[in-house]
Design a protein around this motif. Structure first.
Motif, PDB file in Angstrom:
ATOM      1  N   GLY A 189       0.794  -1.233   0.000  1.00 40.26           N
ATOM      2  CA  GLY A 189       0.000   0.000   0.000  1.00 40.26           C
ATOM      3  C   GLY A 189       0.817   1.268   0.000  1.00 40.26           C
ATOM      4  N   ILE A 190       2.163   1.160   0.009  1.00 45.33           N
ATOM      5  CA  ILE A 190       3.021   2.348   0.047  1.00 45.33           C
ATOM      6  C   ILE A 190       4.007   2.305  -1.116  1.00 45.33           C
ATOM      7  N   LEU A 191       4.041   3.376  -1.901  1.00 41.33           N
ATOM      8  CA  LEU A 191       4.956   3.500  -3.041  1.00 41.33           C
ATOM      9  C   LEU A 191       5.912   4.654  -2.809  1.00 41.33           C
ATOM     10  N   MET A 192       7.032   4.607  -3.518  1.00 39.67           N
ATOM     11  CA  MET A 192       7.976   5.723  -3.444  1.00 39.67           C
ATOM     12  C   MET A 192       8.623   5.935  -4.802  1.00 39.67           C
ATOM     13  N   LEU A 193       8.813   7.215  -5.144  1.00 40.56           N
ATOM     14  CA  LEU A 193       9.508   7.573  -6.375  1.00 40.56           C
ATOM     15  C   LEU A 193      10.509   8.674  -6.079  1.00 40.56           C
ATOM     16  N   PRO A 194      11.819   8.363  -6.096  1.00 38.32           N
ATOM     17  CA  PRO A 194      12.832   9.411  -5.938  1.00 38.32           C
ATOM     18  C   PRO A 194      13.082  10.093  -7.280  1.00 38.32           C
ATOM     19  N   VAL A 195      13.116  11.408  -7.289  1.00 40.27           N
ATOM     20  CA  VAL A 195      13.334  12.164  -8.524  1.00 40.27           C
ATOM     21  C   VAL A 195      14.658  12.903  -8.419  1.00 40.27           C
ATOM     22  N   VAL A 196      15.505  12.701  -9.426  1.00 37.72           N
ATOM     23  CA  VAL A 196      16.818  13.351  -9.449  1.00 37.72           C
ATOM     24  C   VAL A 196      16.969  14.111 -10.760  1.00 37.72           C
ATOM     25  N   GLY A 197      17.521  15.322 -10.683  1.00 40.28           N
ATOM     26  CA  GLY A 197      17.780  16.073 -11.907  1.00 40.28           C
ATOM     27  C   GLY A 197      16.779  17.185 -12.146  1.00 40.28           C
ATOM     28  N   ILE A 198      16.467  17.392 -13.410  1.00 45.80           N
ATOM     29  CA  ILE A 198      15.592  18.494 -13.817  1.00 45.80           C
ATOM     30  C   ILE A 198      14.228  17.944 -14.217  1.00 45.80           C
ATOM     31  N   ILE A 199      13.182  18.645 -13.817  1.00 44.94           N
ATOM     32  CA  ILE A 199      11.820  18.265 -14.207  1.00 44.94           C
ATOM     33  C   ILE A 199      11.319  19.256 -15.246  1.00 44.94           C
ATOM     34  N   ASP A 200      11.092  18.771 -16.462  1.00 38.54           N
ATOM     35  CA  ASP A 200      10.454  19.594 -17.481  1.00 38.54           C
ATOM     36  C   ASP A 200       9.072  19.013 -17.757  1.00 38.54           C
ATOM     37  N   SER A 201       8.358  19.598 -18.711  1.00 37.64           N
ATOM     38  CA  SER A 201       6.987  19.162 -18.988  1.00 37.64           C
ATOM     39  C   SER A 201       6.928  17.702 -19.397  1.00 37.64           C
ATOM     40  N   LYS A 202       7.857  17.290 -20.251  1.00 43.41           N
ATOM     41  CA  LYS A 202       7.851  15.914 -20.730  1.00 43.41           C
ATOM     42  C   LYS A 202       8.126  14.936 -19.595  1.00 43.41           C
ATOM     43  N   ARG A 203       9.116  15.267 -18.758  1.00 38.37           N
ATOM     44  CA  ARG A 203       9.448  14.354 -17.663  1.00 38.37           C
ATOM     45  C   ARG A 203       8.332  14.347 -16.617  1.00 38.37           C
ATOM     46  N   ALA A 204       7.719  15.507 -16.375  1.00 39.44           N
ATOM     47  CA  ALA A 204       6.613  15.561 -15.427  1.00 39.44           C
ATOM     48  C   ALA A 204       5.475  14.659 -15.877  1.00 39.44           C
ATOM     49  N   GLN A 205       5.210  14.671 -17.175  1.00 36.55           N
ATOM     50  CA  GLN A 205       4.158  13.802 -17.713  1.00 36.55           C
ATOM     51  C   GLN A 205       4.526  12.333 -17.517  1.00 36.55           C
ATOM     52  N   ALA A 206       5.804  12.017 -17.740  1.00 38.68           N
ATOM     53  CA  ALA A 206       6.258  10.632 -17.560  1.00 38.68           C
ATOM     54  C   ALA A 206       6.151  10.211 -16.092  1.00 38.68           C
ATOM     55  N   ILE A 207       6.509  11.132 -15.183  1.00 36.80           N
ATOM     56  CA  ILE A 207       6.412  10.832 -13.751  1.00 36.80           C
ATOM     57  C   ILE A 207       4.960  10.571 -13.363  1.00 36.80           C
ATOM     58  N   MET A 208       4.072  11.443 -13.823  1.00 35.60           N
ATOM     59  CA  MET A 208       2.657  11.272 -13.508  1.00 35.60           C
ATOM     60  C   MET A 208       2.122   9.949 -14.047  1.00 35.60           C
ATOM     61  N   GLN A 209       2.474   9.637 -15.302  1.00 35.68           N
ATOM     62  CA  GLN A 209       2.001   8.400 -15.908  1.00 35.68           C
ATOM     63  C   GLN A 209       2.505   7.176 -15.147  1.00 35.68           C
ATOM     64  N   ALA A 210       3.791   7.209 -14.780  1.00 34.03           N
ATOM     65  CA  ALA A 210       4.372   6.078 -14.048  1.00 34.03           C
ATOM     66  C   ALA A 210       3.707   5.906 -12.692  1.00 34.03           C
ATOM     67  N   MET A 211       3.465   7.023 -12.009  1.00 34.53           N
ATOM     68  CA  MET A 211       2.846   6.959 -10.690  1.00 34.53           C
ATOM     69  C   MET A 211       1.413   6.445 -10.761  1.00 34.53           C
ATOM     70  N   LEU A 212       0.636   6.996 -11.671  1.00 35.52           N
ATOM     71  CA  LEU A 212      -0.772   6.598 -11.781  1.00 35.52           C
ATOM     72  C   LEU A 212      -0.898   5.136 -12.201  1.00 35.52           C
ATOM     73  N   THR A 213      -0.018   4.713 -13.107  1.00 34.66           N
ATOM     74  CA  THR A 213      -0.044   3.317 -13.558  1.00 34.66           C
ATOM     75  C   THR A 213       0.255   2.367 -12.397  1.00 34.66           C
ATOM     76  N   LYS A 214       1.268   2.727 -11.587  1.00 33.71           N
ATOM     77  CA  LYS A 214       1.650   1.877 -10.457  1.00 33.71           C
ATOM     78  C   LYS A 214       0.573   1.876  -9.376  1.00 33.71           C
ATOM     79  N   ILE A 215      -0.042   3.037  -9.166  1.00 38.13           N
ATOM     80  CA  ILE A 215      -1.115   3.117  -8.172  1.00 38.13           C
ATOM     81  C   ILE A 215      -2.272   2.211  -8.580  1.00 38.13           C
ATOM     82  N   ALA A 216      -2.637   2.267  -9.868  1.00 36.17           N
ATOM     83  CA  ALA A 216      -3.726   1.436 -10.361  1.00 36.17           C
ATOM     84  C   ALA A 216      -3.383  -0.044 -10.256  1.00 36.17           C
ATOM     85  N   ALA A 217      -2.125  -0.388 -10.516  1.00 30.72           N
ATOM     86  CA  ALA A 217      -1.724  -1.796 -10.510  1.00 30.72           C
ATOM     87  C   ALA A 217      -1.640  -2.370  -9.100  1.00 30.72           C
TER      88      ALA A 217
END
Length: 306
Positions: A189-217
């Motif tokens: 029931g607990i997830l974690m995502l460490p983010v390193v570096g720069i967040i731009d629009s494309k990477r933010a979208q990828a982060i959101m997609q990865a998080m939502l996909t994992k939450i659903a799974a």
């Protein structure tokens, strides 16, 4: 088709008739190419020999260091120019040129090497191997026609080459994005995502997609987004983070931002970003303790062995 239209449309999707019109290749040009071929085709062995004498001093010569590979490439070179001087530009002809560009990209031949080779070949065809049998006017018109078809060929090869390289870069970029968004299950029931570096629009979208996909799974209820490794937090980054937390909330999952350093907190305040009810902690440890508490879990020291 105008040059502007051609730039917006892949040459791979263009008919032979449209390509011929685009490069100004008329039936008379193809006839002159065939006629000039009667001079050149008998000398193709010499053409191939001169090309590979030149290749011996070229930086990309190591690509053809294998004797078997060299023979195979030379055979294909001969077939290439035999096909060229047939003066029959149809769908199969275009496909063969596009395939050549894909092969060049696959073996790692650089575009500068290809252009320099084509420049040499053009000189060999029009000067070195010419036997002087045509009148001046016939020679001039023949060379003009040959050059038109060479330009058409070059465009097809370069576009196919560029397409292959761009597809490879896109695949590598996608792989890097996926590697940079490793959502990990740290407890049920607990997830974690460490983010390193720069967040731009494309990477933010990828982060959101990865998080939502994992939450659903995993049907997780808490996810920790640790941004202690984020290099810069500006208005755009802050807004991306807010959207990410809002999206996870819609999935029934609490998102906590950990790693909020004093400079990051000060920056967010100075930017006037409305953080709303986003949950934040200064350290990953605090976020983990909060996450465990929310799940009814606790951490206690184990009994020490004497």
């Amino acid at each position: 088709m105008s040059p502007d239209q051609a730039s917006a449309t892949s040459l791979a999707d263009t008919s032979p008739e449209e390509l011929l019109a685009l490069y100004g290749v008329a039936p008379a040009d193809l006839e002159r190419v065939r006629a000039y071929g009667t001079i050149i085709v008998p000398k193709l062995d010499e053409l191939i020999r001169l090309i590979y004498v030149w290749m011996e001093s070229h930086p990309d010569r190591d690509l053809l260091s294998d004797e078997e590979t060299l023979k195979r490439v030379q055979s294909r070179q001969r077939a290439y120019w035999e096909r060229f001087f047939e003066g029959n530009i149809d769908e199969r002809y275009l496909e063969s040129r596009q395939h050549l560009g894909e092969v060049h990209a696959h073996i790692g031949l650089s575009l500068p090497a290809y252009f320099s080779a084509m420049n040499l070949i053009n000189h060999l065809l029009t000067v070195e191997l010419y036997d002087g049998s045509l009148s001046h006017q016939e020679y001039v018109t023949a060379i003009d026609s040959v050059t038109k078809v060479v330009h058409l060929d070059t465009a097809l090869v370069v576009e196919a080459y560029s397409r292959m390289v761009n597809e490879s870069i896109a695949e590598q970029s996608q792989a890097l994005v996926e590697m940079s968004t490793p959502v990990t299950v740290i407890w049920e029931g607990i997830l974690m995502l460490p983010v390193v570096g720069i967040i731009d629009s494309k990477r933010a979208q990828a982060i959101m997609q990865a998080m939502l996909t994992k939450i659903a799974a995993t049907q997780s209820k808490v996810i920790i987004l640790d941004i202690s490794g984020v290099a810069v937090v500006d208005t755009a980054v802050a807004n991306h983070l807010i959207k990410i937390t809002q999206a996870t909330k819609l999935m029934g999952c609490v998102c906590m931002l950990s790693g909020i350093s004093p400079p990051i907190a000060q920056t967010i305040v100075e930017l006037g970003v409305e953080v709303g009810d986003i949950m934040t902690t200064s350290s990953l440890r605090d976020a983990l303790e909060d996450a465990f508490t929310r799940r009814g879990l606790g951490i206690r020291p184990s009994a020490r062995t004497p």
